[in-house]
Design an enzyme around this catalytic site. Structure first.
Site, PDB file in Angstrom:
ATOM      1  N   HIS A  80      23.722  58.683  99.653  1.00  0.00           N
ATOM      2  CA  HIS A  80      25.082  59.168  99.877  1.00  0.00           C
ATOM      3  C   HIS A  80      25.068  60.687  99.967  1.00  0.00           C
ATOM      4  O   HIS A  80      24.438  61.357  99.156  1.00  0.00           O
ATOM      5  CB  HIS A  80      25.999  58.740  98.721  1.00  0.00           C
ATOM      6  N   ASP A 159      40.273  53.918  92.685  1.00  0.00           N
ATOM      7  CA  ASP A 159      39.879  55.237  93.178  1.00  0.00           C
ATOM      8  C   ASP A 159      40.719  55.631  94.382  1.00  0.00           C
ATOM      9  O   ASP A 159      41.135  56.781  94.516  1.00  0.00           O
ATOM     10  CB  ASP A 159      38.393  55.253  93.550  1.00  0.00           C
ATOM     11  N   ARG A 166      45.491  62.589  93.346  1.00  0.00           N
ATOM     12  CA  ARG A 166      44.841  63.871  93.012  1.00  0.00           C
ATOM     13  C   ARG A 166      44.999  64.873  94.153  1.00  0.00           C
ATOM     14  O   ARG A 166      45.159  66.070  93.948  1.00  0.00           O
ATOM     15  CB  ARG A 166      43.358  63.640  92.716  1.00  0.00           C
ATOM     16  N   SER A 181      34.769  59.217  91.118  1.00  0.00           N
ATOM     17  CA  SER A 181      35.297  58.722  92.382  1.00  0.00           C
ATOM     18  C   SER A 181      34.158  58.344  93.336  1.00  0.00           C
ATOM     19  O   SER A 181      34.122  57.239  93.892  1.00  0.00           O
ATOM     20  CB  SER A 181      36.183  59.820  92.988  1.00  0.00           C
ATOM     21  N   LYS A 185      32.523  54.067  94.182  1.00  0.00           N
ATOM     22  CA  LYS A 185      32.365  53.420  95.495  1.00  0.00           C
ATOM     23  C   LYS A 185      30.913  53.017  95.731  1.00  0.00           C
ATOM     24  O   LYS A 185      30.615  51.965  96.280  1.00  0.00           O
ATOM     25  CB  LYS A 185      32.863  54.356  96.598  1.00  0.00           C
TER      26      LYS A 185
HETATM   27  N1  URA Z   1      34.919  62.497  97.670  1.00  0.00           N
HETATM   28  C1  URA Z   1      35.347  61.412  96.990  1.00  0.00           C
HETATM   29  O1  URA Z   1      35.078  60.293  97.388  1.00  0.00           O
HETATM   30  N2  URA Z   1      36.052  61.611  95.864  1.00  0.00           N
HETATM   31  C2  URA Z   1      36.359  62.811  95.371  1.00  0.00           C
HETATM   32  O2  URA Z   1      36.994  62.921  94.346  1.00  0.00           O
HETATM   33  C3  URA Z   1      35.922  63.934  96.097  1.00  0.00           C
HETATM   34  C4  URA Z   1      35.200  63.746  97.249  1.00  0.00           C
END
Ligand code: URA
Length: 431
Positions: A80, A159, A166, A181, A185
């Site tokens: 990632h 999320d 956020r 976050s 994922k």
């Molecule tokens: N990318 C994400 O998936 N989450 C965040 O909080 C910031 C960047």
């Protein structure tokens, strides 16, 4: 919920029950946005312990579906990137890792704003399908060791909801919240091991090396705490990666690396990430051994064959990568010329990404259509000498004028009289 907010506001450590109460209640809609924003703001100021962050991440994973990759044989490793301009590393690392037998089951997204999306770039190849059933996805990974698909299922819905909140309440820039976050994922998509490419510099989410290291450490802790081996590589994003930005442009450059071309920063970073992935997958016992074997597969055509297999299995037109001139092309080539002579001192990656977006390579809003043939080729990178009137970049555009992009590119480049060193590519590795 009131008690939880006050406890965090005053610097207390939340229990597992309290964190799950919040995440479950917010996902279901029982806890209102105003209380969730108060808590995220309290977390922003007070932080979270490692244990709290791991629990928050697990609670977000548990808020939705998880992908079960157990039907795929072998040790699955995911990669990632925290996002950058010209980042086509997935198209190199995926085939490269698959070429030594490590299964790569990659789920990716589309792009918004100045960074492009993996799926959009892949769709430059005519016919290539990214929607497939779970069975087809697993079959492709078992057969070819590699498949790239659009994200299916309802992964980490907590999320999704929290990130949107956020975004409008000034609480994106909190290390535990960002780390949780991203990792929620990744964990929900089922890999056994995770290699993170954490970008640092002007074009990255984290602008300083210290912040990038802290984010990387936080994500590695979460992964390890939750039973997934995790390694983070901190790499440079003070300028775009490689020379190509856009969709077909990036596929072309990635395919060239797989055909043995040496674009230094791109090849090095790809080999670095792929080496860590294959060591995590226990195919090699050391980084050095992995690096040597992988570099060989770039030269002998095996890594390129893995890309061909992917394209064929997903119904794409293989002739487009066998002959890269067959990829979509724009109508015009426009030189953006240097206004003075000197050394390139800085290239603001975000501005280059926006210039590409103006050409149509990216989306300003979610519903915009992508133009796969347009993009930017950088002729000059940091440390290079440029003569006044020489082309800094070439725009591939369907609009003969393209003034907004030209202005953006000229703003992105800083030219200095003194020689400037090339930036470091890989700063450190955190395990
Ligand atoms: N990318 C994400 O998936 N989450 C965040 O909080 C910031 C960047």
């Amino acid at each position: 919920m009131y008690d939880i907010i006050v406890k965090k506001r005053d610097g207390g450590e939340l229990t597992k029950e309290e964190i799950y109460f919040f995440v479950d209640g917010y996902t279901k809609g029982d806890i209102p946005d105003y209380q969730a924003s108060a808590l995220t703001m309290a977390i922003y100021f007070q932080g979270m312990t490692q244990e709290e962050t791991a629990t928050l991440t697990q609670a977000m994973v548990d808020s939705g579906e998880t992908i079960d990759l157990s039907a795929i044989k072998g040790h699955k490793v995911d990669k990632h990137s925290t996002g950058g301009v010209g980042d086509k590393v997935t198209f190199i690392v995926g085939p490269l890792v698959a070429s030594v037998g490590v299964p790569v089951a990659k789920m990716s997204g589309r792009g918004l704003g100045h960074t492009g999306g993996t799926l959009d770039k892949l769709e430059s190849i005519k016919g290539l399908e990214i929607e497939m059933t779970k069975d087809q996805f697993i079959h492709n990974v078992n057969t070819h060791k590699l498949a790239v698909a659009g994200q299916t299922g309802n992964l980490a819905p907590a999320d999704k909801k929290l990130y949107a909140l956020r975004d409008v309440t000034g609480t994106v820039d909190s290390l535990p919240l960002i780390a949780g976050s991203i990792m929620s994922k990744k964990l929900a998509s089922g890999a056994d091991g995770i290699v993170l490419d954490v970008k640092t510099g002007s074009g990255a989410f984290m602008k300083t090396l210290e912040d990038s290291k802290n984010l990387a450490q936080e994500m590695v802790n979460i992964g390890n705490n939750l039973g997934r081996q995790t390694v983070a590589v901190i790499s440079d994003m003070n300028q775009p990666l490689g020379f190509e930005v856009g969709n077909a442009n990036e596929i072309k450059e990635a395919a060239e690396i797989l055909q043995g071309k040496n674009v230094e920063d791109l090849r090095e970073l790809s080999l670095e990430l792929a080496s860590h992935m294959t060591v995590l997958a226990e195919v090699f016992t050391s980084y050095e051994e992995a690096y040597e074997a992988l570099a060989k597969n770039l030269e002998n055509g095996k890594a390129f064959q893995s890309l061909r297999n992917l394209v064929e299995a997903q119904n794409g037109d293989v002739s487009m990568i066998d002959n890269l001139d067959n990829l979509p092309k724009a109508k015009y080539k426009i030189d953006v010329k240097a206004e003075k002579s000197g050394y390139v001192a800085a290239i603001d990656a975000e501005s280059i990404g926006i210039a590409a977006m103006y050409l149509g390579a990216g989306r300003a809003t979610k519903d915009d259509e992508i133009n796969h043939g347009v993009g930017i080729t950088l002729n000059k990178k940091i440390g290079d000498w440029v003569e006044e009137g020489e082309a800094l970049v070439v725009l591939q555009s369907d609009d003969e004028d393209s003034q907004a992009s030209i202005t953006k590119v000229l703003d992105a480049y800083s030219i200095a009289e003194e020689k400037v060193e090339k930036p470091t590519l890989i700063y450190t590795v955190i395990k």
